[in-house]
Structures are given as structure tokens and as C-alpha cells.
Design a protein around this motif. Structure first.
Motif, mmCIF file in Angstrom:
data_model
loop_
_atom_site.group_PDB
_atom_site.id
_atom_site.type_symbol
_atom_site.label_atom_id
_atom_site.label_comp_id
_atom_site.label_asym_id
_atom_site.label_seq_id
_atom_site.Cartn_x
_atom_site.Cartn_y
_atom_site.Cartn_z
ATOM 1 N N LEU A 1 0.618 -1.341 -0.004
ATOM 2 C CA LEU A 1 -0.076 -0.070 0.089
ATOM 3 C C LEU A 1 0.831 1.209 0.090
ATOM 4 O O LEU A 1 2.063 1.271 0.667
ATOM 5 C CB LEU A 1 -0.845 0.135 1.279
ATOM 6 N N SER A 2 0.401 2.354 -0.698
ATOM 7 C CA SER A 2 0.956 3.663 -0.592
ATOM 8 C C SER A 2 0.088 4.654 -1.299
ATOM 9 O O SER A 2 -0.875 4.273 -1.606
ATOM 10 C CB SER A 2 2.411 3.517 -1.474
ATOM 11 N N GLY A 3 0.469 6.051 -1.088
ATOM 12 C CA GLY A 3 -0.358 7.013 -1.379
ATOM 13 C C GLY A 3 0.803 8.162 -1.858
ATOM 14 O O GLY A 3 1.657 8.572 -1.282
ATOM 15 N N ILE A 4 -0.176 9.138 -2.458
ATOM 16 C CA ILE A 4 0.640 10.366 -2.770
ATOM 17 C C ILE A 4 -0.549 11.586 -2.453
ATOM 18 O O ILE A 4 -1.676 11.423 -2.799
ATOM 19 C CB ILE A 4 1.047 10.724 -4.232
ATOM 20 N N GLN A 5 0.049 12.631 -1.845
ATOM 21 C CA GLN A 5 -1.065 13.703 -1.469
ATOM 22 C C GLN A 5 -1.649 14.498 -2.726
ATOM 23 O O GLN A 5 -0.801 15.020 -3.417
ATOM 24 C CB GLN A 5 -0.212 14.683 -0.807
ATOM 25 N N ALA A 6 -2.771 14.713 -2.655
ATOM 26 C CA ALA A 6 -3.226 15.628 -3.746
ATOM 27 C C ALA A 6 -2.947 16.871 -3.444
ATOM 28 O O ALA A 6 -3.794 18.021 -3.172
ATOM 29 C CB ALA A 6 -4.854 15.271 -3.890
ATOM 30 N N SER A 7 -1.712 17.460 -3.508
ATOM 31 C CA SER A 7 -1.475 18.872 -2.833
ATOM 32 C C SER A 7 -0.456 19.597 -3.918
ATOM 33 O O SER A 7 0.053 20.576 -3.766
ATOM 34 C CB SER A 7 -0.681 18.833 -1.639
ATOM 35 N N GLY A 8 -0.675 19.212 -5.194
ATOM 36 C CA GLY A 8 -0.275 19.919 -6.339
ATOM 37 C C GLY A 8 0.405 18.931 -7.365
ATOM 38 O O GLY A 8 0.259 17.931 -7.261
ATOM 39 N N PHE B 1 -3.643 4.953 -3.281
ATOM 40 C CA PHE B 1 -4.515 5.851 -3.035
ATOM 41 C C PHE B 1 -4.259 7.355 -3.243
ATOM 42 O O PHE B 1 -2.815 7.437 -3.163
ATOM 43 C CB PHE B 1 -5.298 6.013 -1.619
ATOM 44 N N VAL B 2 -5.131 8.114 -3.219
ATOM 45 C CA VAL B 2 -4.829 9.572 -3.571
ATOM 46 C C VAL B 2 -5.151 10.242 -2.184
ATOM 47 O O VAL B 2 -6.452 10.159 -1.708
ATOM 48 C CB VAL B 2 -5.502 10.201 -4.564
ATOM 49 N N ALA B 3 -4.227 10.625 -1.502
ATOM 50 C CA ALA B 3 -4.098 11.371 -0.249
ATOM 51 C C ALA B 3 -4.856 12.585 -0.088
ATOM 52 O O ALA B 3 -3.936 13.580 -0.009
ATOM 53 C CB ALA B 3 -3.047 11.124 0.553
ATOM 54 N N ASP B 4 -6.050 12.653 0.066
ATOM 55 C CA ASP B 4 -7.048 13.990 -0.219
ATOM 56 C C ASP B 4 -7.107 14.329 1.309
ATOM 57 O O ASP B 4 -7.123 15.673 1.506
ATOM 58 C CB ASP B 4 -8.248 14.132 -1.023
ATOM 59 N N LEU B 5 -7.205 13.505 2.197
ATOM 60 C CA LEU B 5 -7.308 13.823 3.698
ATOM 61 C C LEU B 5 -5.840 14.344 4.001
ATOM 62 O O LEU B 5 -6.005 15.215 4.774
ATOM 63 C CB LEU B 5 -7.635 12.561 4.511
ATOM 64 N N HIS B 6 -4.942 13.817 3.618
ATOM 65 C CA HIS B 6 -3.630 14.423 4.247
ATOM 66 C C HIS B 6 -3.244 15.745 3.438
ATOM 67 O O HIS B 6 -2.891 16.675 3.990
ATOM 68 C CB HIS B 6 -2.446 13.410 3.613
ATOM 69 N N ALA B 7 -3.923 16.034 2.198
ATOM 70 C CA ALA B 7 -3.648 17.175 1.557
ATOM 71 C C ALA B 7 -4.273 18.324 2.262
ATOM 72 O O ALA B 7 -3.596 19.550 2.371
ATOM 73 C CB ALA B 7 -4.266 17.288 0.134
ATOM 74 N N ILE B 8 -5.326 18.151 3.093
ATOM 75 C CA ILE B 8 -6.008 19.302 3.444
ATOM 76 C C ILE B 8 -5.283 19.503 4.820
ATOM 77 O O ILE B 8 -6.092 20.604 5.781
ATOM 78 C CB ILE B 8 -7.624 19.027 3.756
#
Ligand code: AQP
Length: 346
Positions: free
Chosen positions: A15-22, A48-55
């Protein structure tokens, strides 16, 4: 004498993810995306796309959904197969937030106080940072353990957070007398580009949030931009050395050789064997040509997918459904271990 606690004995899961921060850059590609693709055939893979992390830092609500699709497009364009790998937006699986709350009550303040990324990201005014930025690594532990993931491919910067995930898993297993309930996941930090550095400063990580666009190669840069950024990359006037020891003492040169090696699927030693004694007047154009050759198809496919948001949405909807199916029973077992009410229980 007490018996050693039972180790987790479930199947391997990645499992891994990347932030949706740019917009994504070459560091994300070499440290994360390319690794996910190489690993996806070795075990069930959740990305996953880490949108919870992005905010945890301000995100413009008008662009967050588009950023989420852009990261998903980058996953697919890099070679993740949606039929095979589960690709989903983090916020679409509510179980992440619920498990993070439980883990907030397991993790200790002292553990979070040691996290260096919070110190770097909150800067001099940590009292103005969001509480979410502080507890970010706890959410990351929930992301991983919600699927009982055993292996987590990440860049070097995430090593400390993975150690915290292991501490949380261990403490939960101890506190709730559930040996082996959660695995202690292994970080997979391998290859010549686990920490790609800025093109302008060999001591700073290549990062989305660096104010200088010249510091990074964006995945959406065209061939001219890539060549120009590599040409302008900071270097020294010496030719490339013939040993790894000598290379290590020259961070900017080391970074460019590491990028070349990762793009070419070679080791740094193999790259040096070919270019030792040559100056950057030769090496930089060769690196630019290689970067354009390798990134061009990814960029082209990303652009195609970004022009067809419905196609990306279909992948995300199906992925979220599969992720929920995997997560729900593990969260239900966790709730029971904690002792939460459910009809007919206890
Ligand atoms: N420079 C890098 N070299 C190698 N790997 C990197 N990663 C990030 N930068 C490099 C890896 O990419 C994955 C996703 O990172 P993220 O976007 O979730 O968070 P980040 O590490 O905070 O990325 P940035 O670009 O540095 O973003 P900002 O500027 O917003 O902080 C992770 O596996 C990470 O290790």
C-alpha cells in the motif's frame, strides 16, 4: 518466562499513496510511482490519492477534486493497472478517518513530538499549523493498517512515519491483548533515487512546495522545459569522478547521476563507468535526452486522461468500492477489540 507475542501471519499486501497537494515531480515519480508499478505484480496493491492528508495545509476547494484526478491519472499513466491494483481517493473510504481516531488514542504525544517532517512543514510558527498536520503520521498509520498492509514503498523522507506506524501497531496489539492483530509493516526504500534532490540545491529535497519551479521537473513539463531545467541545474565545474566515494562528496553531481541511474534502471556505479572523466557539457544533454524519453510517454498519457475525467472517475469509483470491501471487515474487528458497542455484542 513469557512467550514472545505472535507475529502477524496474514498475506503480503502493498500500500502507498501520494498527496493531492499539487503537481507531481520527478522525485515523486522515481521515489514512489515507478516503484508502485514495479511492485504491483508481487502482491495485492492498494494505491490511494491522499486528499485527507492534503487538507492538513490549505487546499483551494475549487481545485482539490481536479488535483485528485490528476494524481490518479499519474498512477495510471505510469503503468498501474486499475484491474490489478486498487486505485482510490482516500476520503471516499470513510474507514480511514475512523481508524485514525482510534489510533489518535493509541499514539503518544511524545512520539509525535519527535516527527521531523512536522517541524519542517510547520516552520517557525508551529502554533499556527493545523492540528491535522501534527497528527498526519497517525492518519498515515491508519491508511496502512486499515488494509493490514505489510509492505509500503516510499521515499526516504517517510521512513520516520513508517517507524511510528510500527509503534502504533505494536502498542494496539499489546493494549488490546491481540498479538499479531496488526502487522508491523516494512518500508520499502530502495534504488538509486529514494531521495531526489532539488536541481538548484543539492542539500534540499525536490519538493512540490519549493517556490522555484526550476528546482524540480514536473511530470507535466514538456521536452523543452525538461532540457532547459537540466541545463540550468546547479553543478560544479569538475568532470564526473570514477568512484562512488568521490561522487558522494559532490551532492549536485551525485543527484544527477542518481536520477540518470533510476531512469535507466542502472546503478550509479554503472553510470559512472560510462561517464567518468566527462564534464557536465556531455552528461547533462545525455540526462535530458533520457528524461524526455522516459517521461514523455507518461506525460502524454496523463494529458490524455486529464482530458477525459469520466474515465478517471470510473477507475476511482471502482477502486473505492474494492477498498471499502477490504477495509470494512478489518475496521469491524478493530472496533470489537476496542469494545465499541454493536447490537448483540458484549
Ligand atoms: N524528492 C523526493 N525523492 C524521492 N521520493 C520522494 N517523494 C516525495 N519527494 C521525493 C515520495 O513521494 C511520495 C509521495 O509524497 P507526498 O506528495 O505524499 O508527500 P511529500 O513527501 O511531502 O512530497 P513533496 O513533493 O515533498 O510535497 P510537499 O512539497 O507538499 O511537501 C512519498 O512516498 C515520498 O516519499
Amino acid at each position: 518466562m513469557t512467550d514472545a507475542p505472535a507475529a502477524y501471519s496474514g498475506p503480503k499486501r502493498i500500500l502507498s499513496g501520494i498527496q493531492a497537494s499539487g503537481s507531481l515531480h520527478l522525485g515523486n515519480y522515481l521515489g514512489a510511482l515507478k516503484r508502485f508499478v514495479e511492485l504491483q505484480d508481487t502482491a495485492p496493491t492498494f494505491v490511494f490519492v491522499a486528499d485527507l492528508h492534503a487538507i492538513t495545509v490549505w487546499q483551494d476547494p475549487a481545485v482539490l477534486a481536479a488535483q485528485t484526478r490528476e494524481i490518479a491519472a499519474a498512477y495510471i499513466a505510469s503503468g498501474l493497472d486499475p484491474k490489478h491494483s486498487t486505485i482510490f481517493p482516500q476520503s471516499a473510504v470513510r474507514e480511514h478517518a475512523e481508524l485514525a481516531w482510534i489510533f489518535n488514542c493509541v499514539a503518544r504525544l511524545g512520539w509525535l513530538d519527535r516527527m521531523t517532517q512536522f517541524k519542517e512543514k510547520s516552520g517557525q510558527h508551529k502554533e499556527r499549523a493545523s492540528v491535522g498536520l501534527y497528527t498526519y503520521p497517525v492518519l498515515q498509520a491508519a491508511d496502512i493498517l486499515l488494509y493490514r498492509a505489510t509492505h509500503v514503498p516510499v521515499g526516504e523522507d517517510q521512513k520516520q512515519h513508517l517507524e511510528l506506524t510500527r509503534d502504533i501497531a505494536q502498542k494496539f496489539n499489546n493494549d488490546f491483548s491481540a498479538p499479531g492483530f496488526f502487522p508491523l509493516p516494512e518500508p520499502m526504500i530502495q534504488g538509486p533515487a529514494t531521495r531526489v534532490m532539488s536541481l538548484r540545491d543539492g542539500s534540499a529535497k525536490m519538493s512540490k512546495s519549493d517556490p522555484s519551479d526550476l528546482s524540480r521537473i514536473n511530470l507535466l513539463d514538456d521536452a523543452d522545459a525538461i532540457a532547459s531545467k537540466i541545463r540550468k541545474a546547479r553543478t560544479d565545474p569538475e568532470p564526473l569522478p570514477d568512484t562512488l566515494e568521490a561522487l558522494k562528496a559532490r551532492p549536485e553531481a551525485d543527484n544527477l547521476v542518481g536520477i540518470y541511474a533510476a531512469l535507466a534502471d542502472e546503478t550509479k556505479a554503472e553510470v559512472l563507468a560510462r561517464y567518468a572523466g566527462q564534464g557536465f557539457g556531455v552528461f547533462k544533454p545525455a540526462l535530458a535526452a533520457l528524461a524526455v524519453e522516459k517521461l514523455g510517454p507518461v506525460t502524454g498519457e496523463m494529458r490524455r486522461l486529464m482530458a477525459d475525467p469520466a474515465e478517471v472517475d470510473r477507475v476511482l469509483v471502482a477502486g473505492a468500492e474494492r477498498a471499502r470491501e477490504a477495509a470494512a471487515p478489518i475496521l469491524a474487528e478493530t472496533r470489537a477489540k476496542v469494545g465499541f458497542w454493536s447490537a448483540g455484542a458484549g
